[in-house]
Every structure is written in C-alpha cells, then in structure tokens.
Design a protein around this motif. Structure first.
Motif, PDB file in Angstrom:
ATOM      1  N   ALA A   1       0.814  -1.220   0.000  1.00  0.00           N
ATOM      2  CA  ALA A   1       0.000   0.000   0.000  1.00  0.00           C
ATOM      3  C   ALA A   1       0.845   1.267   0.000  1.00  0.00           C
ATOM      4  O   ALA A   1       0.304   2.379  -0.106  1.00  0.00           O
ATOM      5  CB  ALA A   1      -0.919  -0.001   1.221  1.00  0.00           C
ATOM      6  N   VAL A   2       2.141   1.136   0.103  1.00  0.00           N
ATOM      7  CA  VAL A   2       3.033   2.297   0.111  1.00  0.00           C
ATOM      8  C   VAL A   2       3.021   2.982  -1.253  1.00  0.00           C
ATOM      9  O   VAL A   2       2.939   2.323  -2.295  1.00  0.00           O
ATOM     10  CB  VAL A   2       4.470   1.866   0.480  1.00  0.00           C
ATOM     11  N   GLU A   3       3.105   4.302  -1.250  1.00  0.00           N
ATOM     12  CA  GLU A   3       3.174   5.081  -2.487  1.00  0.00           C
ATOM     13  C   GLU A   3       4.563   5.699  -2.591  1.00  0.00           C
ATOM     14  O   GLU A   3       4.791   6.838  -2.162  1.00  0.00           O
ATOM     15  CB  GLU A   3       2.105   6.167  -2.486  1.00  0.00           C
TER      16      GLU A   3
ATOM     17  N   GLU B   1       6.227   7.064  -4.899  1.00  0.00           N
ATOM     18  CA  GLU B   1       6.372   8.288  -5.682  1.00  0.00           C
ATOM     19  C   GLU B   1       6.175   9.553  -4.851  1.00  0.00           C
ATOM     20  O   GLU B   1       6.541  10.654  -5.286  1.00  0.00           O
ATOM     21  CB  GLU B   1       5.414   8.277  -6.873  1.00  0.00           C
ATOM     22  N   ARG B   2       5.645   9.411  -3.645  1.00  0.00           N
ATOM     23  CA  ARG B   2       5.431  10.562  -2.772  1.00  0.00           C
ATOM     24  C   ARG B   2       6.694  10.945  -1.994  1.00  0.00           C
ATOM     25  O   ARG B   2       6.714  11.947  -1.286  1.00  0.00           O
ATOM     26  CB  ARG B   2       4.312  10.260  -1.768  1.00  0.00           C
TER      27      ARG B   2
ATOM     28  N   LEU C   1       7.148  -1.651  -6.364  1.00  0.00           N
ATOM     29  CA  LEU C   1       7.468  -0.459  -5.573  1.00  0.00           C
ATOM     30  C   LEU C   1       8.719   0.229  -6.114  1.00  0.00           C
ATOM     31  O   LEU C   1       8.768   1.455  -6.258  1.00  0.00           O
ATOM     32  CB  LEU C   1       7.678  -0.846  -4.106  1.00  0.00           C
TER      33      LEU C   1
ATOM     34  N   ARG D   1       8.382   2.420  -9.207  1.00  0.00           N
ATOM     35  CA  ARG D   1       7.679   3.689  -9.038  1.00  0.00           C
ATOM     36  C   ARG D   1       8.471   4.696  -8.215  1.00  0.00           C
ATOM     37  O   ARG D   1       8.034   5.831  -8.026  1.00  0.00           O
ATOM     38  CB  ARG D   1       6.324   3.446  -8.380  1.00  0.00           C
TER      39      ARG D   1
END
Length: 392
Positions: A158-160, A162-163, A196, A199
């Motif tokens: 669930a980690v993003e 790109e943030r 991951l 991204r």
C-alpha cells in the motif's frame, strides 16, 4: 512476548522491571525469574527477562545503543548491523537532497530507519506486524529520533513510493519453515517489491547476498557488503545517481571495488595464493582482485588467485605457498608430519572433502601451524599447504 506485554515494558513499572532484569544478566534463569517475581507478575517478568537477554545479544550488532533499544527474536536476527546501515544511509544521502524524505516499506525493528534518521532523513516506516511496528517506534523514541520517524502498521504493497524522495525496502526473508533464499518467497513477494521499486525516484533494496543474478532488476546497481571479512548482505540501488553494474564494499574500512570487465588468466602456482573477500566473489570481481595483485587463477572456475609478489590489499587474504600436492590423505598426513604441523586451518572450495573428518584422520602432532587449502586445479583434487596468513 505479545503486544500487551511489550506495551507494559514501556510503562514506568515496566522500565523498572527491565532495568532489574538487565542487572541480572548472566545469572541463573530460574533464580533471576524468582527474584523478579517477588515484585512483578509472571507476564512482565518473562517479558523483561526476554528483553534483557535480547539486548545482551544485540550488542554485537548495535553496540551501546542496544542497551536502550527493544527487540523481538526474529527482528534482531534479521536486523541490519549498525555499520552496514550507516553505510547505506550515507550513500543514500549523497544521492539526494540535503534532508530527503524516505519511506521504509518493511521496517522491522528499525535498524535501517534509525541510521537514515541519524543521517538527516525524515522517515515514514511501515510494517505489517503490530508488535514489530511498536518496537521500531519505541526504538526511535529511545534514541531521540522520534521527531524524524513515523511508524505505522500497514502492508508494504500500500506504500506510495512516488510521494517520497527515496524508497528503502528490506523484505522479510523468513517463512513459517525458517529462512528462505527464494526471492519469490520474500514478504512482500518479489513482484510486489519490484513494483514499488519501479515507481520510486531512488530505491535502496536490501536482499540476501546469495540472490540469483536473474532477480536483479535491469539498470540496477548491485552492491555486496562485507563486514570484517564476512559477507552480510547485498543492496540493490536504482535511480539516476546509481550507475548500473556490480560493486563490493568492505566495512569498516569503506573500501569499494567496481566491476571493470577484466578477466583473470590462469597459470601455475606462484609463491603466494590469495583468497578474495567474499563480497568480491559474490559480485563476480575476482578478475579485478587478480589484477590488483598481479595474479592469475589456479583454476578458471575457482576463486583462488596465485601470484609471485607479496601484494598488500584489503581485498584478499594472502598465504605463502609451501607446497602443492594432488589430494591424498596419506601424502598430506606425511607432508604435515614432516613439517611438525600440529595445528591446521583447513579451507576448501570446490572440494567434497569433509573438513572435520579430515582433521581427525590427519592425527596431527607437532608445535607448528599451517593453512591447508583443499581445491581443484585443472579439474583435479589438490591440496595447497601454506604458512599462516601474511600480515596486512
């Protein structure tokens, strides 16, 4: 230890119990438990004694910090040694803005996030296990890094990434059956990890040193790290600041060797034999090490280098050759007796010989010492008798 027991350890009463348990380190376990039970209940006594024992074990990895930190047995086993974590954090900082924001997608007890925070990063960390996340959070607070670290319970998937400025990931390499060497059995699984990484602007991925080359992403830089002669792990780096290829790093010295494509020739034994550091072997840099010592391989498939000059290098241990023989127990025993060898260090590569049985069968007597190397030369079982390693 469950989450409730760990939470109690963080209370004033729990801290007192842990301090008392620490003072009892090395005492008889039954006597220590009996003493603590005079003041504390069974659950807190057990949690305090377990934590005190883990802190004692953790000193080898975390030094003085271990006395303030918290651990789980699996978390300690899989955690990164401080020197290795600091090396990675330094590399990541050098490739980023002055105070990068990093997401740690599988933080464990926090060995790496602590090094990242100390290096100046702001770290948001996640772990799927509530107890492990609580331990990581407590460690950040205990070492005065709570203002730089946020830890929450979440799935790495669930980690993003790109943030953030960078992604750090250390997927768990243990299943219900024990340690696994198959990246597809990592948690999270390898496809999720690569998703991951793809991204992220910059990614630092900790993996087992034996990772098959076929799993290394195209364009990544693969770095194998050795600490005091023992290969600890491999790190995969992606992003514009990291040139694709292979490299090895020796800690604590900080020596780095990168692949140049040089290939070592082969030839007869010279005066010395060099055993490359394991990180160089894992990174397929034996040719580069051979070039450093002006040497050649004894066998094209085996990582023993021979040379005629006593070159000093951190990348290999040097032994002076006394004799090279076809392998034969009878001949080896006779050769060692003739030299009055009573103590041997036995090393082997590409040999099926059982070392402990050989040591027993040699029936050594004498006051001298030697190094015996079992290997193959020109596809024939061979033994190299050497003097003790030359000082470096």
């Amino acid at each position: 230890m469950d989450l409730d027991a760990f939470d109690e350890l963080l209370t004033p009463r729990g801290r007192r119990a842990l301090a008392e348990a620490g003072e009892l380190a090395g005492a008889d376990p039954v006597a220590a438990a009996t003493r603590l039970r005079r003041t504390y209940d069974a659950a807190l006594t057990s949690a305090a004694l377990t934590q005190a024992a883990l802190r004692e074990r953790a000193t080898a990895k975390f030094g003085d910090d271990a006395r303030l930190m918290y651990f789980t047995p699996h978390g300690l086993e899989q955690s990164t040694r401080t020197e290795v974590a600091e090396h990675r954090a330094t590399r990541l900082i050098a490739a980023q803005v002055p105070a990068p924001g990093v997401v740690d997608a599988c933080c464990g007890i926090g060995g790496d996030l602590l090094a990242l925070a100390r290096a100046g990063c702001t770290v948001e960390a996640v772990d799927t296990d509530p107890l492990t996340a609580a331990v990581a959070r407590a460690n950040a607070e205990a070492l005065g890094l709570g203002d730089r670290v946020t830890v929450r319970v979440a799935d790495a998937a669930a980690v993003e990434p790109e943030r953030y400025d960078a992604l750090f990931a250390d997927p768990a390499r243990r299943t219900s059956r024990g340690r696994t060497f198959d990246p597809m059995a990592y948690s999270p699984p390898w496809p999720v990890v690569l998703g991951l990484v793809s991204r992220a602007r910059t990614a630092c991925l900790k993996v087992a040193p034996g990772i098959p080359y076929t799993f290394i992403p195209e364009g990544a830089q693969a770095e194998w790290v050795s600490f005091k002669g023992e290969v600890k792990e491999a790190t995969l780096w992606t992003g514009a600041a990291h040139e694709a290829g292979r490299r090895a790093t020796l800690l604590p010295g900080g020596h780095t060797l990168a692949a140049t494509g040089v290939e070592a020739g082969t030839g007869p034994a010279g005066r010395y034999v060099y055993e490359p550091d394991g990180a160089a072997i894992r990174a397929h840099l034996v040719g580069e090490v051979a070039e450093l010592v002006a040497g050649r391989l004894l066998d094209p498939m085996i990582a023993y280098i021979t040379g005629d000059a006593p070159v000093v290098t951190p990348w290999a241990t040097r032994y002076e050759i006394d004799d090279v023989l076809p392998f034969s127990l009878k001949k080896l025993r006779a050769a060692l007796r003739e030299r009055k060898i009573g103590n041997v260090t036995i090393k082997k590569r590409a040999s099926a010989v059982d070392v402990e049985r050989l040591r027993s069968d040699l029936r050594l007597k004498g006051n001298e010492s030697a190094v015996v190397i079992l290997t193959r030369i020109a596809d024939k079982p061979s033994v190299i008798i050497c003097n003790q390693p030359s000082p470096i």
